[in-house]
Enzyme design. Structure first.
Site, PDB file in Angstrom:
ATOM      1  N   LEU A 239       0.812  -1.215   0.000  1.00  0.00           N
ATOM      2  CA  LEU A 239       0.000   0.000   0.000  1.00  0.00           C
ATOM      3  C   LEU A 239       0.849   1.271   0.000  1.00  0.00           C
ATOM      4  CD1 LEU A 239      -2.529  -1.105   2.778  1.00  0.00           C
ATOM      5  CD2 LEU A 239      -2.991  -0.987   0.312  1.00  0.00           C
ATOM      6  N   SER A 240       0.241   2.375  -0.366  1.00  0.00           N
ATOM      7  CA  SER A 240       0.900   3.671  -0.255  1.00  0.00           C
ATOM      8  C   SER A 240       1.253   3.907   1.217  1.00  0.00           C
ATOM      9  CB  SER A 240      -0.043   4.766  -0.739  1.00  0.00           C
ATOM     10  OG  SER A 240       0.537   6.035  -0.542  1.00  0.00           O
ATOM     11  N   GLY A 241       2.480   4.318   1.476  1.00  0.00           N
ATOM     12  CA  GLY A 241       2.915   4.572   2.851  1.00  0.00           C
ATOM     13  C   GLY A 241       3.365   3.327   3.592  1.00  0.00           C
TER      14      GLY A 241
ATOM     15  N   GLY B  27       6.051   1.680   3.164  1.00  0.00           N
ATOM     16  CA  GLY B  27       7.489   1.746   3.437  1.00  0.00           C
ATOM     17  C   GLY B  27       8.348   1.256   2.281  1.00  0.00           C
ATOM     18  N   LYS B  28       7.760   1.107   1.106  1.00  0.00           N
ATOM     19  CA  LYS B  28       8.504   0.577  -0.038  1.00  0.00           C
ATOM     20  C   LYS B  28       9.709   1.449  -0.375  1.00  0.00           C
ATOM     21  CE  LYS B  28       4.837   0.710  -2.737  1.00  0.00           C
ATOM     22  NZ  LYS B  28       3.890   1.286  -1.747  1.00  0.00           N
TER      23      LYS B  28
ATOM     24  N   SER C  69       1.751  -1.630  -7.308  1.00  0.00           N
ATOM     25  CA  SER C  69       1.441  -2.827  -8.124  1.00  0.00           C
ATOM     26  C   SER C  69       0.345  -3.680  -7.476  1.00  0.00           C
ATOM     27  CB  SER C  69       2.704  -3.635  -8.436  1.00  0.00           C
ATOM     28  OG  SER C  69       3.583  -3.792  -7.360  1.00  0.00           O
TER      29      SER C  69
HETATM   30  P1  ADP Z   1       5.674   3.788   0.060  1.00  0.00           P
HETATM   31  O1  ADP Z   1       6.867   3.912  -0.837  1.00  0.00           O
HETATM   32  O2  ADP Z   1       5.321   2.340   0.361  1.00  0.00           O
HETATM   33  O3  ADP Z   1       4.495   4.613  -0.352  1.00  0.00           O
HETATM   34  P2  ADP Z   1       7.211   5.415   1.855  1.00  0.00           P
HETATM   35  O4  ADP Z   1       8.495   4.691   2.079  1.00  0.00           O
HETATM   36  O5  ADP Z   1       7.175   6.535   0.865  1.00  0.00           O
HETATM   37  O6  ADP Z   1       6.087   4.322   1.500  1.00  0.00           O
HETATM   38  O7  ADP Z   1       6.622   5.977   3.228  1.00  0.00           O
HETATM   39  C1  ADP Z   1       6.643   5.212   4.402  1.00  0.00           C
HETATM   40  C2  ADP Z   1       6.681   6.164   5.589  1.00  0.00           C
HETATM   41  O8  ADP Z   1       6.574   5.409   6.792  1.00  0.00           O
HETATM   42  C3  ADP Z   1       7.987   6.955   5.671  1.00  0.00           C
HETATM   43  O9  ADP Z   1       7.697   8.276   6.062  1.00  0.00           O
HETATM   44  C4  ADP Z   1       8.748   6.214   6.771  1.00  0.00           C
HETATM   45  O10 ADP Z   1       9.640   7.062   7.449  1.00  0.00           O
HETATM   46  C5  ADP Z   1       7.621   5.765   7.668  1.00  0.00           C
HETATM   47  N1  ADP Z   1       7.955   4.609   8.510  1.00  0.00           N
HETATM   48  C6  ADP Z   1       7.726   4.542   9.857  1.00  0.00           C
HETATM   49  N2  ADP Z   1       8.135   3.358  10.361  1.00  0.00           N
HETATM   50  C7  ADP Z   1       8.632   2.651   9.310  1.00  0.00           C
HETATM   51  C8  ADP Z   1       9.215   1.355   9.217  1.00  0.00           C
HETATM   52  N3  ADP Z   1       9.365   0.562  10.290  1.00  0.00           N
HETATM   53  N4  ADP Z   1       9.624   0.919   7.984  1.00  0.00           N
HETATM   54  C9  ADP Z   1       9.459   1.716   6.890  1.00  0.00           C
HETATM   55  N5  ADP Z   1       8.927   2.971   6.919  1.00  0.00           N
HETATM   56  C10 ADP Z   1       8.516   3.432   8.132  1.00  0.00           C
END
Ligand code: ADP
Length: 192
Positions: free
Chosen positions: A17-19, A21-22, A90
């Site tokens: 999902l969006s957010g 952590g990808k 995806s």
């Molecule tokens: P995506 O690419 O899946 O949309 P992002 O990496 O852009 O996600 O965003 C994930 C957010 O969650 C970032 O702001 C990151 O700092 C935060 N976050 C908090 N805890 C974690 C963790 N354990 N692993 C990965 N991201 C984390």
């Protein structure tokens, strides 16, 4: 041993999902692989949508076109021994499976960043979930558009239990155990 300098092509196909952590985890894995002397190219979903897939929307057809383009480029790189990380939502299983077929089962490593929707929504780093809930964004994955979880991913990580460096550890260990990456220290050992 000469094998330590051989580079193998592979694709770390992140989905979630969006957010979830990808991008965050992809950045750590990229840095760690570079530090280990590996080539690595990242195809980030948000970045691809500003260039290669500019103008595409979020209908099923446009999402599939976006993912097919990412798979096409990832395959070009991987078959020339350049490791790739793709980091796009995806959401459709069939489309991810088509990417797997194109790239080849032996080189395609599906990584489900399985952060629950509630956690992604709580983070809402880009404010998109709030807009989606308010109806300001249509076709938002997890809220008003489907996300089909992988049934049998090579790796599954829930970031509520893992810091980004722990997630990167899991991925690098998978690469080592499966012969994509020489174990850390092997090169130093060979040169000693
Ligand atoms: P995506 O690419 O899946 O949309 P992002 O990496 O852009 O996600 O965003 C994930 C957010 O969650 C970032 O702001 C990151 O700092 C935060 N976050 C908090 N805890 C974690 C963790 N354990 N692993 C990965 N991201 C984390």
């Amino acid at each position: 041993m000469s094998t330590t300098t051989e580079q193998k092509g592979f694709v770390l196909w992140f989905t979630g999902l969006s957010g979830a952590g990808k991008t965050t985890i992809a950045d750590v894995v990229e840095a760690r692989l570079k530090h280990r002397g590996s080539k690595i190219e990242v195809l980030d979903g948000d970045v691809v949508r500003t260039h290669l897939s500019k103008g595409l929307g979020f209908s099923r057809e446009d999402r599939d076109t976006n993912i097919a383009r990412i798979a096409f480029v990832a395959n070009l790189l991987a078959r020339n021994e350049v490791p790739v990380i793709t980091a796009a939502i995806s959401p459709y299983r069939e489309t991810r499976d088509a990417a797997r077929d194109l790239i080849g089962d032996g080189k395609f490593i599906e990584i489900h960043i399985a952060t629950p929707l509630e956690e992604c929504e709580k983070r809402d780093v880009k404010g998109l979930y709030a807009k989606a809930r308010a109806g300001e964004i249509k076709e938002f994955t997890g809220i008003s558009d489907p996300y089909e979880e992988p049934l049998d991913p090579e790796i599954k990580i829930d970031t509520t239990d893992h810091e980004p460096h722990d997630s990167a550890d899991i991925i690098l260990e998978y690469l080592e155990v499966n012969g994509f990456l020489a174990p850390a220290g092997e090169l130093e050992g060979a040169l000693a």
